[in-house]
Write a protein that holds these residues in place. Structure first.
Motif, mmCIF file in Angstrom:
data_model
loop_
_atom_site.group_PDB
_atom_site.id
_atom_site.type_symbol
_atom_site.label_atom_id
_atom_site.label_comp_id
_atom_site.label_asym_id
_atom_site.label_seq_id
_atom_site.Cartn_x
_atom_site.Cartn_y
_atom_site.Cartn_z
ATOM 1 N N GLU A 60 3.661 8.586 7.900
ATOM 2 C CA GLU A 60 3.062 7.233 8.995
ATOM 3 C C GLU A 60 3.038 6.031 8.761
ATOM 4 O OE1 GLU A 60 -1.018 7.996 6.907
ATOM 5 O OE2 GLU A 60 -1.664 9.839 7.712
ATOM 6 N N ALA A 61 5.097 5.963 8.049
ATOM 7 C CA ALA A 61 4.922 4.680 7.818
ATOM 8 C C ALA A 61 6.475 4.237 8.566
ATOM 9 C CB ALA A 61 6.302 4.971 6.646
ATOM 10 N N GLU A 70 1.297 -1.282 -0.264
ATOM 11 C CA GLU A 70 -0.317 -0.109 0.055
ATOM 12 C C GLU A 70 0.969 0.997 0.343
ATOM 13 O OE1 GLU A 70 -2.496 0.673 3.821
ATOM 14 O OE2 GLU A 70 -1.116 -0.473 4.549
ATOM 15 N N MET A 71 0.486 2.399 -0.568
ATOM 16 C CA MET A 71 1.431 3.659 0.006
ATOM 17 C C MET A 71 0.256 4.404 0.432
ATOM 18 S SD MET A 71 2.357 3.747 -3.034
ATOM 19 C CE MET A 71 3.441 5.591 -2.993
ATOM 20 N N LEU A 72 1.672 5.146 1.211
ATOM 21 C CA LEU A 72 1.373 5.557 2.614
ATOM 22 C C LEU A 72 2.271 6.762 2.945
ATOM 23 C CD1 LEU A 72 1.785 3.288 5.931
ATOM 24 C CD2 LEU A 72 -0.131 4.218 4.749
ATOM 25 N N LEU A 73 1.654 7.678 3.493
ATOM 26 C CA LEU A 73 2.057 9.055 3.120
ATOM 27 C C LEU A 73 3.724 8.655 4.398
ATOM 28 C CD1 LEU A 73 -0.427 11.243 5.161
ATOM 29 C CD2 LEU A 73 0.535 11.285 2.427
ATOM 30 N N THR A 74 5.090 9.763 4.089
ATOM 31 C CA THR A 74 6.122 9.134 4.419
ATOM 32 C C THR A 74 5.853 9.357 6.519
ATOM 33 O OG1 THR A 74 6.645 10.114 2.322
ATOM 34 C CG2 THR A 74 8.254 9.516 4.670
ATOM 35 N N ALA A 79 10.446 12.771 -1.314
ATOM 36 C CA ALA A 79 9.762 11.112 -0.944
ATOM 37 C C ALA A 79 8.096 11.850 0.278
ATOM 38 C CB ALA A 79 10.298 10.089 -1.028
ATOM 39 N N ALA A 80 6.618 12.015 -1.346
ATOM 40 C CA ALA A 80 5.623 12.223 0.275
ATOM 41 C C ALA A 80 5.335 11.306 0.622
ATOM 42 C CB ALA A 80 5.444 13.033 -0.421
ATOM 43 N N GLN A 81 5.050 10.044 -0.188
ATOM 44 C CA GLN A 81 4.317 8.609 0.302
ATOM 45 C C GLN A 81 5.431 8.273 -0.114
ATOM 46 O OE1 GLN A 81 1.580 8.871 -2.851
ATOM 47 N NE2 GLN A 81 -0.470 9.022 -1.439
ATOM 48 N N LEU A 82 5.740 6.841 0.071
ATOM 49 C CA LEU A 82 6.598 5.335 -0.017
ATOM 50 C C LEU A 82 4.887 4.380 0.048
ATOM 51 C CD1 LEU A 82 8.821 5.890 3.461
ATOM 52 C CD2 LEU A 82 9.167 6.108 1.181
ATOM 53 N N LYS A 83 5.603 3.072 -0.913
ATOM 54 C CA LYS A 83 5.075 2.065 -0.860
ATOM 55 C C LYS A 83 5.649 1.172 0.003
ATOM 56 C CE LYS A 83 3.583 -1.587 -4.558
ATOM 57 N NZ LYS A 83 4.367 -1.680 -5.766
#
Length: 407
Positions: free
Chosen positions: A28-29, A22-26, A167-171
């Motif tokens: 929140e990861a 899933e993709m998450l905001l950085t 990186a604003a989002q991370l997989k």
């Protein structure tokens, strides 16, 4: 009895990464495992910048202490200054981009402001080396570099590094769903009256905390009555929702131990005797899912609190990390000095609760019983003592810190 390494190898060979992402905001990861490399699209820093508050200038203009140069501009962080004029200095602040043409920075503590027209002048009290106090473009990360790889588990520094390259989002791998329940009519929850013959259910809290620390979605199914039908129903409920089922105790052959026949009826089960102390018994198998023909993995831990904790850390933790696709499954170990005496060698590999002392060595908790959970709170980790080995003060031992094992 199975050696620990062989038991762990069997577990890791049986389970495979779940492969769900899933993709998450950085932001929140934290604690999650990357499913995709993080590649930088820019240099970090993006331009030469000052490592401190001070003055930027050309080294060729300051050849001896006491040199005075006029201050031509003021460059705070976030502002791009004008091209540097030879024979001048620029007042500069930490993180500010060094003006094009300047090649050296001297900290303000080694400079003296000289009042005058405009921005005044500066007297240099020392002569720095060429390039002093400048952080070069790309010295941290170069454009196109992989800064975090698939399988990395994200800690706060990793999140900051991902953010530094934009990186604003991370997989990331989705959280494993782990069902947890306890069996035993003697178990009661804290806050309930402790009737004669009953004990408070500590393992439920320890195991739940361990699972949450590993980024799992925990399905807490509570305490299951000591009946075969209730145990089978709990297993079916757990398998329908979870990737992995964890229990503690109840896998023996006693008349009130229903987990073994329940798992065998609902799936398949292997009972292992592992050559470790504490934590010899371990159950491993699977429980069928009726709705899709698949199955959930099952691991049954020993019931004694420290045995349950130790076997989870050594055997279940790597399994859960593997389900998430993590590349580093094993805790870091350190060679430290024993400041204790352990004269009685055991035929099993022992894991002794120990604490770091001010002299840099390890002290041992006095009571190493598998039921003494206070030893794990007192200690900083486990001494991994091979089978057949006694320990004398001054010996070097292998130490596994709880900071590695409990998260």
């Amino acid at each position: 009895m199975l050696p620990l390494d062989e038991a762990l190898a069997r577990l890791l060979a049986a389970v495979q990464p779940l492969g769900r992402s899933e993709m998450l905001l950085t932001a929140e990861a934290l604690g999650r495992v990357l499913s995709q490399d993080v590649v930088s699209l820019l240099d970090v820093p993006p331009a030469d910048n000052s490592a401190m508050d001070g003055y930027a200038f050309c080294a060729a203009d300051v050849r001896e202490p006491g040199t005075v140069l006029p201050v031509a501009q003021r460059v705070p962080a976030g502002v791009v200054g004008a091209a540097h004029l030879p024979g001048t200095a620029a007042r500069i602040f930490t993180g500010a981009q060094v003006p094009v043409g300047a090649d050296t920075v001297l900290m303000q503590e080694q400079c003296e402001a000289v009042p005058g027209e405009g921005l005044g002048a500066v007297r240099f009290l020392s002569v720095p080396e060429l390039g002093n106090a400048i952080r070069r473009r790309g010295e941290d990360v170069e454009r196109g570099a992989t800064v975090l790889s698939v399988g990395s588990r994200l800690d706060p520094a990793g999140l900051g590094l991902a953010a530094s390259v934009g990186a604003a989002q991370l997989k990331v791998a989705r959280r494993p769903r782990v069902a947890l329940f306890s069996t035993g009519d003697e178990l009661v929850m804290p806050g309930e009256p402790l009737r004669p013959g009953a004990i408070y259910n500590s393992n439920r809290f320890t195991l739940r905390g361990l699972l949450q620390g590993l980024g799992c979605e925990v399905l807490d199914l509570g305490i299951v009555p000591d009946r075969l039908d209730a145990t089978r129903a709990a297993l079916r409920d757990a398998a329908a929702q979870a990737d992995l089922i964890i229990t503690s105790g109840g896998v023996s052959v006693g008349e009130e131990d229903h987990l073994r026949p329940a798992v065998q009826a609902e799936g398949q089960l292997e009972l292992w005797q592992i050559a470790i102390k504490p934590g010899k018994p371990l159950a491993f198998g699977s429980v069928r899912r009726n709705h899709d023909g698949g199955s959930a993995w099952f691991i049954g831990l020993p019931g004694n609190p420290v045995a349950s904790l130790v076997t989870f850390c050594l055997l279940v933790r790597p399994v859960i990390l593997r389900l998430q696709g993590a590349t580093r499954l094993h805790p870091r170990a350190y060679a430290l000095r024993a400041d204790f005496n352990w004269p009685r060698a055991d035929r099993r590999q022992e894991f002794l609760r120990a604490r770091l002392n001010e002299a840099g060595g390890l002290d041992l908790f006095a009571n190493q019983s598998s039921g003494v959970l206070s030893s794990a709170v007192w200690g900083d980790g486990l001494v991994d003592n091979p089978s057949g080995r006694s320990i004398a003060p001054g010996d070097t031992v292998r130490f596994l810190p709880f900071s590695e094992l409990l998260s």
